[in-house]
Design a protein around this motif. Sequence first.
Motif, PDB file in Angstrom:
ATOM      1  N   LEU A 171       0.859  -1.186   0.000  1.00 13.44           N
ATOM      2  CA  LEU A 171       0.000   0.000   0.000  1.00 13.44           C
ATOM      3  C   LEU A 171       0.892   1.233   0.000  1.00 13.44           C
ATOM      4  CD1 LEU A 171      -2.803  -0.960   2.561  1.00 13.44           C
ATOM      5  CD2 LEU A 171      -2.663  -1.429   0.105  1.00 13.44           C
ATOM      6  N   ARG A 172       0.813   2.007  -1.079  1.00 15.01           N
ATOM      7  CA  ARG A 172       1.584   3.242  -1.190  1.00 15.01           C
ATOM      8  C   ARG A 172       0.709   4.412  -0.739  1.00 15.01           C
ATOM      9  NH1 ARG A 172       3.904   1.978  -7.269  1.00 15.01           N
ATOM     10  NH2 ARG A 172       5.582   0.543  -6.649  1.00 15.01           N
ATOM     11  N   PHE A 173       0.944   4.870   0.473  1.00 15.69           N
ATOM     12  CA  PHE A 173       0.131   5.937   1.042  1.00 15.69           C
ATOM     13  C   PHE A 173       0.679   7.305   0.670  1.00 15.69           C
ATOM     14  CE2 PHE A 173      -0.852   2.389   3.847  1.00 15.69           C
ATOM     15  CZ  PHE A 173      -2.225   2.513   4.001  1.00 15.69           C
ATOM     16  N   ALA A 174      -0.231   8.223   0.337  1.00 16.27           N
ATOM     17  CA  ALA A 174       0.139   9.627   0.281  1.00 16.27           C
ATOM     18  C   ALA A 174       0.471  10.086   1.705  1.00 16.27           C
ATOM     19  CB  ALA A 174      -1.007  10.451  -0.310  1.00 16.27           C
ATOM     20  N   ASN A 175       0.933  11.314   1.860  1.00 12.32           N
ATOM     21  CA  ASN A 175       1.307  11.799   3.193  1.00 12.32           C
ATOM     22  C   ASN A 175       0.150  11.660   4.167  1.00 12.32           C
ATOM     23  OD1 ASN A 175       3.119  13.357   1.175  1.00 12.32           O
ATOM     24  ND2 ASN A 175       4.125  13.623   3.146  1.00 12.32           N
ATOM     25  N   VAL A 176       0.428  11.040   5.308  1.00 12.69           N
ATOM     26  CA  VAL A 176      -0.597  10.801   6.326  1.00 12.69           C
ATOM     27  C   VAL A 176      -0.623  11.982   7.287  1.00 12.69           C
ATOM     28  CG1 VAL A 176      -1.408   9.238   8.130  1.00 12.69           C
ATOM     29  CG2 VAL A 176      -0.230   8.314   6.116  1.00 12.69           C
ATOM     30  N   LEU A 177      -1.824  12.495   7.524  1.00 11.98           N
ATOM     31  CA  LEU A 177      -1.996  13.643   8.419  1.00 11.98           C
ATOM     32  C   LEU A 177      -3.240  13.387   9.258  1.00 11.98           C
ATOM     33  CD1 LEU A 177      -0.081  16.109   8.377  1.00 11.98           C
ATOM     34  CD2 LEU A 177      -1.895  17.393   7.238  1.00 11.98           C
ATOM     35  N   GLY A 178      -3.360  14.090  10.364  1.00 15.85           N
ATOM     36  CA  GLY A 178      -4.520  13.912  11.220  1.00 15.85           C
ATOM     37  C   GLY A 178      -4.329  14.597  12.553  1.00 15.85           C
ATOM     38  N   SER A 239      -0.491  27.038  -1.266  1.00 11.52           N
ATOM     39  CA  SER A 239      -1.053  28.335  -0.864  1.00 11.52           C
ATOM     40  C   SER A 239      -2.416  28.161  -0.194  1.00 11.52           C
ATOM     41  CB  SER A 239      -1.168  29.263  -2.071  1.00 11.52           C
ATOM     42  OG  SER A 239      -1.989  28.694  -3.081  1.00 11.52           O
ATOM     43  N   GLN A 240      -3.230  27.231  -0.713  1.00 12.65           N
ATOM     44  CA  GLN A 240      -4.526  26.940  -0.080  1.00 12.65           C
ATOM     45  C   GLN A 240      -4.330  26.414   1.332  1.00 12.65           C
ATOM     46  OE1 GLN A 240      -6.062  24.123  -3.071  1.00 12.65           O
ATOM     47  NE2 GLN A 240      -7.957  25.315  -3.048  1.00 12.65           N
ATOM     48  N   ALA A 241      -3.392  25.484   1.472  1.00 11.90           N
ATOM     49  CA  ALA A 241      -3.164  24.882   2.784  1.00 11.90           C
ATOM     50  C   ALA A 241      -2.723  25.920   3.797  1.00 11.90           C
ATOM     51  CB  ALA A 241      -2.112  23.774   2.661  1.00 11.90           C
ATOM     52  N   LEU A 242      -1.821  26.814   3.410  1.00  8.00           N
ATOM     53  CA  LEU A 242      -1.340  27.830   4.339  1.00  8.00           C
ATOM     54  C   LEU A 242      -2.460  28.798   4.707  1.00  8.00           C
ATOM     55  CD1 LEU A 242       2.191  28.577   2.844  1.00  8.00           C
ATOM     56  CD2 LEU A 242       1.591  27.125   4.783  1.00  8.00           C
ATOM     57  N   ALA A 243      -3.313  29.115   3.744  1.00 10.93           N
ATOM     58  CA  ALA A 243      -4.442  29.990   4.043  1.00 10.93           C
ATOM     59  C   ALA A 243      -5.419  29.322   5.007  1.00 10.93           C
ATOM     60  CB  ALA A 243      -5.155  30.377   2.745  1.00 10.93           C
ATOM     61  N   ARG A 244      -5.683  28.033   4.812  1.00 11.64           N
ATOM     62  CA  ARG A 244      -6.608  27.325   5.696  1.00 11.64           C
ATOM     63  C   ARG A 244      -6.017  27.153   7.087  1.00 11.64           C
ATOM     64  NH1 ARG A 244     -10.643  25.341   2.370  1.00 11.64           N
ATOM     65  NH2 ARG A 244     -11.560  23.967   3.931  1.00 11.64           N
ATOM     66  N   ALA A 245      -4.692  27.066   7.167  1.00 15.37           N
ATOM     67  CA  ALA A 245      -4.041  26.945   8.471  1.00 15.37           C
ATOM     68  C   ALA A 245      -3.838  28.299   9.136  1.00 15.37           C
ATOM     69  CB  ALA A 245      -2.696  26.242   8.318  1.00 15.37           C
ATOM     70  N   GLY A 246      -4.058  29.392   8.389  1.00  9.33           N
ATOM     71  CA  GLY A 246      -3.861  30.719   8.944  1.00  9.33           C
ATOM     72  C   GLY A 246      -2.409  31.031   9.247  1.00  9.33           C
ATOM     73  N   ARG A 247      -1.516  30.439   8.467  1.00 13.14           N
ATOM     74  CA  ARG A 247      -0.090  30.633   8.697  1.00 13.14           C
ATOM     75  C   ARG A 247       0.496  31.602   7.670  1.00 13.14           C
ATOM     76  NH1 ARG A 247      -0.680  29.202  13.572  1.00 13.14           N
ATOM     77  NH2 ARG A 247       0.689  27.592  14.404  1.00 13.14           N
ATOM     78  N   PHE A 310      -6.644  18.188  10.763  1.00 15.00           N
ATOM     79  CA  PHE A 310      -5.322  18.443  11.340  1.00 15.00           C
ATOM     80  C   PHE A 310      -5.238  19.867  11.883  1.00 15.00           C
ATOM     81  CE2 PHE A 310      -1.461  20.745   9.974  1.00 15.00           C
ATOM     82  CZ  PHE A 310      -0.574  20.311  10.956  1.00 15.00           C
ATOM     83  N   VAL A 311      -5.723  20.835  11.123  1.00 13.53           N
ATOM     84  CA  VAL A 311      -5.658  22.239  11.542  1.00 13.53           C
ATOM     85  C   VAL A 311      -6.448  22.450  12.826  1.00 13.53           C
ATOM     86  CG1 VAL A 311      -6.382  24.586  10.923  1.00 13.53           C
ATOM     87  CG2 VAL A 311      -5.203  23.157   9.240  1.00 13.53           C
ATOM     88  N   ARG A 312      -7.641  21.885  12.901  1.00 15.17           N
ATOM     89  CA  ARG A 312      -8.458  22.052  14.120  1.00 15.17           C
ATOM     90  C   ARG A 312      -7.752  21.481  15.345  1.00 15.17           C
ATOM     91  NH1 ARG A 312     -12.786  21.107  10.499  1.00 15.17           N
ATOM     92  NH2 ARG A 312     -12.666  18.860  10.807  1.00 15.17           N
TER      93      ARG A 312
END
Length: 346
Positions: A171-178, A239-247, A310-312
């Motif tokens: 199983l080749r997983f993309a980056n795991v986050l949570g 850029s979307q990810a950084l905006a959603r994280a407020g960073r 993850f952000v929450r």
Amino acid sequence: MSRVVMVVGVARHLGALLAEQLSHDDRVDRVVGIDVVPPDDDIGDAEFVRADIRTSDIGRVMQRVEPDTVVHMNILATRSDAGGRSPQKEINVIGTMQLLAACQRAASVRTVVVKSSTTVYGAGAHAPALFTEDMVPGALARGGYEKDASEVEAYVRGFSRRRPDVHVSILRFANVLGPTIRTALSEYFALPAVPFVAGRDPRFQLVHEQDCLDALRHTTLGEHTGIVNVAGDGFLVLSQALARAGRPAVPLPTLGTPLVGGLMRRTGVADMDSAQVRFLTHGRGVDTTRMREQLGFEPAYSTMATFDEFVRARVTGGFDSHAVLAAARQVRTRLADGLGHQRGQP
């Protein structure tokens, strides 16, 4: 017929969680967790056995346990997990060779599941829009964990040819986050100010940590054979990810300098190696048709939902905008000073 599952790598977070969940599954009679040190996380009703997969220990344990299913979770993505690049390679490559040799000798083994990564494809400016499982792994990989993952998979494919009676899945997983897992990528996005390569906005996919565990459990208890990409629906761009994280974002000419790497380590990023730098510069995308049509697995979380979860849990708690902006200014100043010093050197 009794079902005995051996989970290799239970001292790591996902390995412990998988062992714990399998130990409470009615389809499993016994779960044995293997590692060189006891796990910090709860492994439920699973038994812990201390063994080093780089040695013949694992063969002796397999003779005693007689598992019908082996799940290999002990492939380390970062040097810091192993204590350096040399032990990382030993655990990943030599450890896998020893484990597969033990599986080959064990007549009881009927299923082998290997947790791999889409990092095996590498990342680069000339990468295809989507990597499929049939593309040559490692074509863009240059070294480190990318190369380890390619070598590990080559040994697994060799084992599959020698033991055609065993169901072998990679199983080749993309980056795991949570909400609970800590990785180099999670710590990167949790930085108070996040450096990125100016002019680049890489896209990427994610897998929620629970989807990762569900896919592993689904494969472990099934009879699938082959290689499968696993990723949540959709993409995010940086850029979307950084905006959603407020960073706040700090543009740089490159992330691949000792100055940036040292600063990232001092501010909490576990390991910004060359593979991670290329991923954060070029991104990566994989096709997941086989995941749905052949493996029969559907992630509960999309890439965006995974990132928001993850952000929450990790980023917005105790968020102080004034502190973040102050940290961003400090990072910019230190990086500008450092890069100016490097340019001024003969």
